[in-house]
Design a protein around this motif. Structure first.
Motif, short mmCIF file in Angstrom:
data_model
loop_
_atom_site.label_atom_id
_atom_site.label_comp_id
_atom_site.label_asym_id
_atom_site.label_seq_id
_atom_site.Cartn_x
_atom_site.Cartn_y
_atom_site.Cartn_z
N ILE A 246 0.84 -1.20 0.00
CA ILE A 246 0.00 0.00 0.00
C ILE A 246 0.86 1.23 0.00
O ILE A 246 1.83 1.31 0.75
N SER A 247 0.56 2.17 -0.87
CA SER A 247 1.18 3.48 -0.78
C SER A 247 0.34 4.27 0.21
O SER A 247 -0.75 4.72 -0.11
N ALA A 248 0.83 4.43 1.43
CA ALA A 248 -0.04 4.76 2.54
C ALA A 248 -0.45 6.21 2.63
O ALA A 248 -1.60 6.51 2.88
N PHE A 249 0.49 7.12 2.47
CA PHE A 249 0.16 8.51 2.74
C PHE A 249 0.73 9.43 1.70
O PHE A 249 1.88 9.28 1.31
N ALA B 26 7.41 1.89 8.62
CA ALA B 26 6.25 2.44 9.30
C ALA B 26 4.98 1.97 8.61
O ALA B 26 4.96 1.77 7.39
N GLN B 27 3.92 1.78 9.39
CA GLN B 27 2.67 1.23 8.88
C GLN B 27 1.48 2.13 9.19
O GLN B 27 1.50 2.88 10.18
N GLY B 28 0.45 2.04 8.38
CA GLY B 28 -0.77 2.79 8.61
C GLY B 28 -1.71 2.10 9.58
O GLY B 28 -2.68 2.70 10.04
N SER B 29 -1.43 0.85 9.90
CA SER B 29 -2.23 0.11 10.87
C SER B 29 -1.34 -0.30 12.05
O SER B 29 -0.13 -0.46 11.90
N ALA B 30 -1.97 -0.47 13.21
CA ALA B 30 -1.21 -0.64 14.45
C ALA B 30 -0.45 -1.96 14.52
O ALA B 30 0.63 -2.03 15.11
N GLY B 31 -0.99 -3.02 13.94
CA GLY B 31 -0.37 -4.33 14.08
C GLY B 31 -0.69 -4.94 15.44
O GLY B 31 -1.30 -4.32 16.31
N ALA B 32 -0.26 -6.17 15.63
CA ALA B 32 -0.61 -6.91 16.85
C ALA B 32 -0.09 -6.25 18.11
O ALA B 32 -0.73 -6.33 19.17
N ASP B 33 1.08 -5.59 18.01
CA ASP B 33 1.66 -4.97 19.21
C ASP B 33 1.38 -3.48 19.31
O ASP B 33 1.88 -2.80 20.21
#
Length: 350
Positions: free
Chosen positions: A16-19, A152-159
């Motif tokens: 994903i091209s996030a931002f 870096a991610q646009g979603s938090a992930g498990a942690d």
């Protein structure tokens, strides 16, 4: 803020091209790409390491002094060159100019390193090395692959940390590529809501290799707890000092040449308390002008944020696509970049 959509879920890997910062300040990069990969597992670290080569026995201090003066490019402000102790023997800087291709193998949107097939990418990198050496034959130019190992991610992930660690098998692929053209390797960290104390040690086995160096990206260091891409993040001198102390310890314990640390920057607040950054003989810090845009804007960013706040060395980033986004803009030539004071010793293409 404009967001892209996920590709079909049936694909093994999702990109994903996030931002896209539509209203970003002059000189900002604008785009952060999100990658979703296979989870990091302990087994990914079980790969063979090349033998550690001993550092060179002697540093040519006369040549070092001459190269530093040359890099200042006639500056008379007293800021450049930065006065510091000599590095340990085997230092790359300021004896050579580093030319790096940046990206991630899971995404064609994060940089040239992941955009082109391996053979084409390596050939293009070698051609750029020739171009830069032709522009300044007094400086040897060495190729490098600059791989984003923590994205870096646009979603938090498990942690909940909004970052994704790449499997070590992907970093191993970069090492194999680099070996084919005798290139250096940089592994880059975008911490998200994590921190350098948690992320740098995860890459220690690679940082023990004499030709592997490190990059850290303040843009995605979200100290306020906001999601990456919503605001521009920052690192403090304390963050940089932790990192160079960690690298220095590896250098001393493993008899390595000095480690280069690239710190990306395109605004003043991205790096705070720069005067408190400690310089060490075991490390070499590069403040990298990381903004995209028209030539005048990029030069202004360099002069406004890197030139007046000297740390040690400077870098300059060029974008094969984003530098053309503004009407009438184009990518700067090596000759144009080399007119800057001080001359960037590290050049990165995305």
């Amino acid at each position: 803020m404009k967001r892209s959509t996920w590709l079909p879920a049936a694909t093994a890997l999702t990109f994903i091209s996030a931002f896209v910062f539509n209203g970003c300040k002059p000189g900002t990069r604008g785009v952060a790409a999100e990658v979703q990969a296979a989870p990091f597992t302990k087994h990914d670290t079980d790969t063979a390491q090349p033998p550690v080569a001993p550092a060179a026995a002697v540093l040519d201090t006369a040549l070092y002094d001459a190269k530093l003066k040359y890099m200042a490019n006639g500056d008379t402000s007293g800021r450049w060159p930065v006065k510091t102790d000599y590095p340990l023997p085997g230092a790359v800087l300021p004896f050579k100019r580093v030319l790096a291709f940046y990206g991630n193998l899971y995404s064609t949107k994060m940089g040239i390193l992941g955009e082109l097939p391996e053979k084409d990418m390596l050939a293009k990198l070698q051609e750029e090395v020739k171009n830069w050496h032709a522009a300044d034959t007094s400086m040897e130019v060495v190729p490098a692959l600059h791989y984003i190992a923590v994205t870096a991610q646009g979603s938090a992930g498990a942690d909940g940390k909004y970052r994704l660690r790449m499997p070590h098998k992907e970093i191993d692929k970069i090492l194999v590529m680099a070996e084919k053209i005798n290139a250096l390797v940089f592994i880059d960290i975008q911490v998200g809501l994590s921190n350098l104390q948690a992320e740098v040690p995860q890459l220690e086995k690679y940082l023990k290799m004499p030709h592997v160096h490190l990059g850290i990206d303040p843009e995605f260091s979200m100290k306020t707890g906001k999601k990456p891409g919503s605001v521009i993040g920052s690192f403090d001198a304390a963050d940089i000092n932790y990192t160079t102390e960690y690298l220095a310890k590896l250098v001393k314990e493993n008899n390595l040449p000095p480690k280069m640390l690239v710190v990306h920057r395109f605004t003043r607040p991205m790096v705070t308390n720069y005067k408190n950054i400690k310089l060490r003989p075991e490390t070499q810090i590069i403040m990298d002008m990381d903004g995209w845009g028209a030539q005048a804007r990029k030069i202004s960013t360099y002069r406004s944020f890197l030139y007046p706040e000297p740390v040690q060395y400077t870098g300059f980033k060029l974008f094969y696509k984003n530098d053309f986004r503004e009407k009438g803009s184009r990518i700067m030539t090596p000759a144009e970049v080399l007119k800057l004071k001080p001359q960037p010793v590290y050049i990165q293409y995305q």
